[in-house]
Write a protein that holds these residues in place. Structure first.
Motif, PDB file in Angstrom:
ATOM      1  N   LEU A  10       2.391   9.854   4.389  1.00  0.00           N
ATOM      2  CA  LEU A  10       1.856   9.215   3.189  1.00  0.00           C
ATOM      3  C   LEU A  10       2.231  10.066   1.985  1.00  0.00           C
ATOM      4  CD1 LEU A  10       0.010   7.247   1.645  1.00  0.00           C
ATOM      5  CD2 LEU A  10      -1.918   8.717   2.282  1.00  0.00           C
ATOM      6  N   VAL A  11       2.942   9.469   1.037  1.00  0.00           N
ATOM      7  CA  VAL A  11       3.366  10.189  -0.162  1.00  0.00           C
ATOM      8  C   VAL A  11       3.121   9.318  -1.384  1.00  0.00           C
ATOM      9  CG1 VAL A  11       5.114  11.545   1.049  1.00  0.00           C
ATOM     10  CG2 VAL A  11       5.750   9.366  -0.007  1.00  0.00           C
ATOM     11  N   GLN A  12       3.165   9.950  -2.538  1.00  0.00           N
ATOM     12  CA  GLN A  12       3.029   9.211  -3.787  1.00  0.00           C
ATOM     13  C   GLN A  12       4.401   8.728  -4.254  1.00  0.00           C
ATOM     14  OE1 GLN A  12       0.927  11.813  -6.513  1.00  0.00           O
ATOM     15  NE2 GLN A  12      -1.041  10.939  -5.878  1.00  0.00           N
ATOM     16  N   ALA A  13       4.375   7.707  -5.062  1.00  0.00           N
ATOM     17  CA  ALA A  13       5.620   7.196  -5.636  1.00  0.00           C
ATOM     18  C   ALA A  13       6.346   8.312  -6.371  1.00  0.00           C
ATOM     19  CB  ALA A  13       5.322   6.043  -6.583  1.00  0.00           C
ATOM     20  N   GLY A  14       7.656   8.359  -6.191  1.00  0.00           N
ATOM     21  CA  GLY A  14       8.471   9.389  -6.816  1.00  0.00           C
ATOM     22  C   GLY A  14       8.730  10.587  -5.933  1.00  0.00           C
ATOM     23  N   ALA A  15       7.988  10.690  -4.849  1.00  0.00           N
ATOM     24  CA  ALA A  15       8.141  11.826  -3.947  1.00  0.00           C
ATOM     25  C   ALA A  15       9.334  11.616  -3.008  1.00  0.00           C
ATOM     26  CB  ALA A  15       6.865  12.028  -3.140  1.00  0.00           C
ATOM     27  N   GLU A  88       7.535  -0.109  -2.575  1.00  0.00           N
ATOM     28  CA  GLU A  88       8.223  -1.096  -1.744  1.00  0.00           C
ATOM     29  C   GLU A  88       9.025  -0.469  -0.602  1.00  0.00           C
ATOM     30  OE1 GLU A  88       8.309  -0.812  -5.092  1.00  0.00           O
ATOM     31  OE2 GLU A  88      10.307  -1.325  -5.875  1.00  0.00           O
ATOM     32  N   ASP A  89       9.095   0.855  -0.566  1.00  0.00           N
ATOM     33  CA  ASP A  89       9.728   1.535   0.565  1.00  0.00           C
ATOM     34  C   ASP A  89       8.759   1.698   1.733  1.00  0.00           C
ATOM     35  OD1 ASP A  89      11.369   3.659  -1.807  1.00  0.00           O
ATOM     36  OD2 ASP A  89      12.243   1.959  -0.718  1.00  0.00           O
ATOM     37  N   VAL A 119       4.064   4.729   0.876  1.00  0.00           N
ATOM     38  CA  VAL A 119       4.223   5.240  -0.480  1.00  0.00           C
ATOM     39  C   VAL A 119       3.154   4.607  -1.352  1.00  0.00           C
ATOM     40  CG1 VAL A 119       5.792   5.550  -2.413  1.00  0.00           C
ATOM     41  CG2 VAL A 119       6.701   5.416  -0.076  1.00  0.00           C
ATOM     42  N   SER A 120       2.299   5.443  -1.892  1.00  0.00           N
ATOM     43  CA  SER A 120       1.229   4.943  -2.751  1.00  0.00           C
ATOM     44  C   SER A 120       1.689   4.967  -4.203  1.00  0.00           C
ATOM     45  CB  SER A 120      -0.028   5.783  -2.578  1.00  0.00           C
ATOM     46  OG  SER A 120       0.220   7.116  -2.990  1.00  0.00           O
TER      47      SER A 120
END
Length: 121
Positions: A10-15, A88-89, A119-120
């Protein structure tokens, strides 16, 4: 042949995330190792592939410029480096093997069990 994919999370957007896939034995130069993904409610789709012997790489349009497929440090490992991740990934990512390049699920004969990427935003 059972491939083993790992590295999701689980990662944030942009990571960024780096997925790896391990084959139980040596990957022969005639092999093409591919990555696919399947989001909830959607069909499994091609992400990227690498021709083992020549290291030629192939990408889906959405993956170009953000994802990089490569041979791993170990002789039986293929990696997928994913940068600038977007919501969306989010999908389960699978690795697969073929000996004839294809972007279709039917074109691959051996598959791994998948690893979840979320991706959050």
């Amino acid at each position: 042949v059972q491939l083993q994919a790992f590295g999701g999370g689980l990662v944030q957007a942009g990571a960024s995330l780096r997925l790896s896939c391990t084959a139980p034995g040596r990957i022969f130069s005639s092999s093409i190792m591919g990555w696919f993904r399947q989001a909830p409610g959607k069909e499994r789709e091609f992400v990227a592939a690498i021709r083992w012997g020549t290291r030629n790489t192939y990408y889906a349009e959405f993956a170009k410029g953000r994802f990089t497929v490569s041979r791993g440090n170990a002789a039986n490992t293929v990696d997928l480096q994913m940068n600038s991740l977007k919501s969306e990934d989010t999908a389960i990512y699978y690795c697969a093997r073929t000996t004839c390049y294809s972007t279709t699920v039917q074109g691959y004969d051996y598959w791994g069990q998948g690893t979840q990427v979320t991706v959050s935003s």
